[in-house]
Design a protein around this motif. Structure first.
Motif, PDB file in Angstrom:
ATOM      1  N   GLY A 107       0.791  -1.223   0.000  1.00  0.00           N
ATOM      2  CA  GLY A 107       0.000   0.000   0.000  1.00  0.00           C
ATOM      3  C   GLY A 107       0.824   1.275   0.000  1.00  0.00           C
ATOM      4  N   GLN A 108       2.119   1.149   0.242  1.00  0.00           N
ATOM      5  CA  GLN A 108       3.002   2.314   0.267  1.00  0.00           C
ATOM      6  C   GLN A 108       3.434   2.688  -1.150  1.00  0.00           C
ATOM      7  OE1 GLN A 108       3.841   4.161   2.987  1.00  0.00           O
ATOM      8  NE2 GLN A 108       2.351   2.822   3.998  1.00  0.00           N
ATOM      9  N   PRO A 109       3.767   3.948  -1.384  1.00  0.00           N
ATOM     10  CA  PRO A 109       4.333   4.327  -2.678  1.00  0.00           C
ATOM     11  C   PRO A 109       5.638   3.557  -2.917  1.00  0.00           C
ATOM     12  CG  PRO A 109       3.741   6.278  -1.405  1.00  0.00           C
ATOM     13  CD  PRO A 109       3.613   5.089  -0.485  1.00  0.00           C
ATOM     14  N   VAL A 110       5.843   3.144  -4.146  1.00  0.00           N
ATOM     15  CA  VAL A 110       7.057   2.393  -4.489  1.00  0.00           C
ATOM     16  C   VAL A 110       8.299   3.186  -4.097  1.00  0.00           C
ATOM     17  CG1 VAL A 110       8.395   1.436  -6.403  1.00  0.00           C
ATOM     18  CG2 VAL A 110       5.929   1.107  -6.322  1.00  0.00           C
ATOM     19  N   GLU A 111       8.265   4.484  -4.286  1.00  0.00           N
ATOM     20  CA  GLU A 111       9.427   5.316  -3.956  1.00  0.00           C
ATOM     21  C   GLU A 111       9.797   5.223  -2.482  1.00  0.00           C
ATOM     22  OE1 GLU A 111      10.769   9.958  -4.225  1.00  0.00           O
ATOM     23  OE2 GLU A 111       9.550   9.138  -5.843  1.00  0.00           O
ATOM     24  N   ARG A 112       8.830   5.056  -1.613  1.00  0.00           N
ATOM     25  CA  ARG A 112       9.107   4.930  -0.186  1.00  0.00           C
ATOM     26  C   ARG A 112       9.840   3.620   0.109  1.00  0.00           C
ATOM     27  NH1 ARG A 112       4.313   6.489   3.258  1.00  0.00           N
ATOM     28  NH2 ARG A 112       5.026   8.521   2.582  1.00  0.00           N
ATOM     29  N   VAL A 113       9.575   2.598  -0.681  1.00  0.00           N
ATOM     30  CA  VAL A 113      10.194   1.288  -0.468  1.00  0.00           C
ATOM     31  C   VAL A 113      11.543   1.191  -1.172  1.00  0.00           C
ATOM     32  CG1 VAL A 113       9.912  -1.196  -0.842  1.00  0.00           C
ATOM     33  CG2 VAL A 113       7.952   0.195  -0.144  1.00  0.00           C
ATOM     34  N   LEU A 114      11.625   1.673  -2.426  1.00  0.00           N
ATOM     35  CA  LEU A 114      12.842   1.517  -3.223  1.00  0.00           C
ATOM     36  C   LEU A 114      13.746   2.738  -3.244  1.00  0.00           C
ATOM     37  CD1 LEU A 114      11.495  -0.320  -6.384  1.00  0.00           C
ATOM     38  CD2 LEU A 114      12.666  -1.305  -4.405  1.00  0.00           C
ATOM     39  N   GLY A 115      13.205   3.893  -2.927  1.00  0.00           N
ATOM     40  CA  GLY A 115      13.969   5.125  -3.060  1.00  0.00           C
ATOM     41  C   GLY A 115      13.729   5.757  -4.427  1.00  0.00           C
ATOM     42  N   ARG A 116      14.110   7.019  -4.543  1.00  0.00           N
ATOM     43  CA  ARG A 116      13.830   7.801  -5.747  1.00  0.00           C
ATOM     44  C   ARG A 116      14.516   7.243  -6.998  1.00  0.00           C
ATOM     45  NH1 ARG A 116      14.829  13.591  -4.635  1.00  0.00           N
ATOM     46  NH2 ARG A 116      12.781  13.415  -3.721  1.00  0.00           N
ATOM     47  N   GLU A 117      15.802   6.976  -6.921  1.00  0.00           N
ATOM     48  CA  GLU A 117      16.554   6.542  -8.112  1.00  0.00           C
ATOM     49  C   GLU A 117      16.085   5.182  -8.613  1.00  0.00           C
ATOM     50  OE1 GLU A 117      19.014   6.308 -11.350  1.00  0.00           O
ATOM     51  OE2 GLU A 117      18.340   8.034 -10.199  1.00  0.00           O
ATOM     52  N   GLN A 118      15.875   4.230  -7.700  1.00  0.00           N
ATOM     53  CA  GLN A 118      15.425   2.899  -8.129  1.00  0.00           C
ATOM     54  C   GLN A 118      14.010   2.956  -8.702  1.00  0.00           C
ATOM     55  OE1 GLN A 118      17.530   0.553  -8.445  1.00  0.00           O
ATOM     56  NE2 GLN A 118      19.110   1.724  -7.411  1.00  0.00           N
ATOM     57  N   THR A 119      13.169   3.814  -8.159  1.00  0.00           N
ATOM     58  CA  THR A 119      11.816   3.971  -8.694  1.00  0.00           C
ATOM     59  C   THR A 119      11.877   4.578 -10.085  1.00  0.00           C
ATOM     60  OG1 THR A 119      10.904   4.197  -6.483  1.00  0.00           O
ATOM     61  CG2 THR A 119       9.546   5.015  -8.293  1.00  0.00           C
ATOM     62  N   ARG A 120      12.767   5.524 -10.300  1.00  0.00           N
ATOM     63  CA  ARG A 120      12.944   6.113 -11.629  1.00  0.00           C
ATOM     64  C   ARG A 120      13.370   5.043 -12.630  1.00  0.00           C
ATOM     65  NH1 ARG A 120      16.601   7.292 -15.004  1.00  0.00           N
ATOM     66  NH2 ARG A 120      18.310   6.718 -13.632  1.00  0.00           N
TER      67      ARG A 120
END
Length: 76
Positions: A38-51
């Motif tokens: 339920g969390q934003p992917v960026e919160r789990v992976l971080g900004r660069e990995q989500t990009r």
């Protein structure tokens, strides 16, 4: 079975939230599966990995997408 050196994450693409995540997320990413869903992917992976993930999804539109290899370090 999930390989011990990786984590499987299922993402709800329209909202970019974690739909499911493998049980070893805590060991690999520092977040429990229960708290990741339920969390934003960026919160789990971080900004660069989500990009990187977003770019891979945008450019690899196939019926069955290949796995995307990302670093498995907890976000800062």
């Amino acid at each position: 079975a999930i390989q011990p050196h990786g984590v499987l994450i299922a993402v709800d693409e329209p909202s970019w939230t974690v739909a499911q995540i493998s049980a070893n997320a805590d060991e690999r990413l520092g977040i429990t599966p229960e708290s990741a869903v339920g969390q934003p992917v960026e919160r789990v992976l971080g900004r660069e990995q989500t990009r990187r993930l977003r770019n891979a999804v945008a450019t690899q539109r196939t019926l069955i997408c290949p796995p995307v290899c990302l670093l498995t370090t907890p976000p800062a």
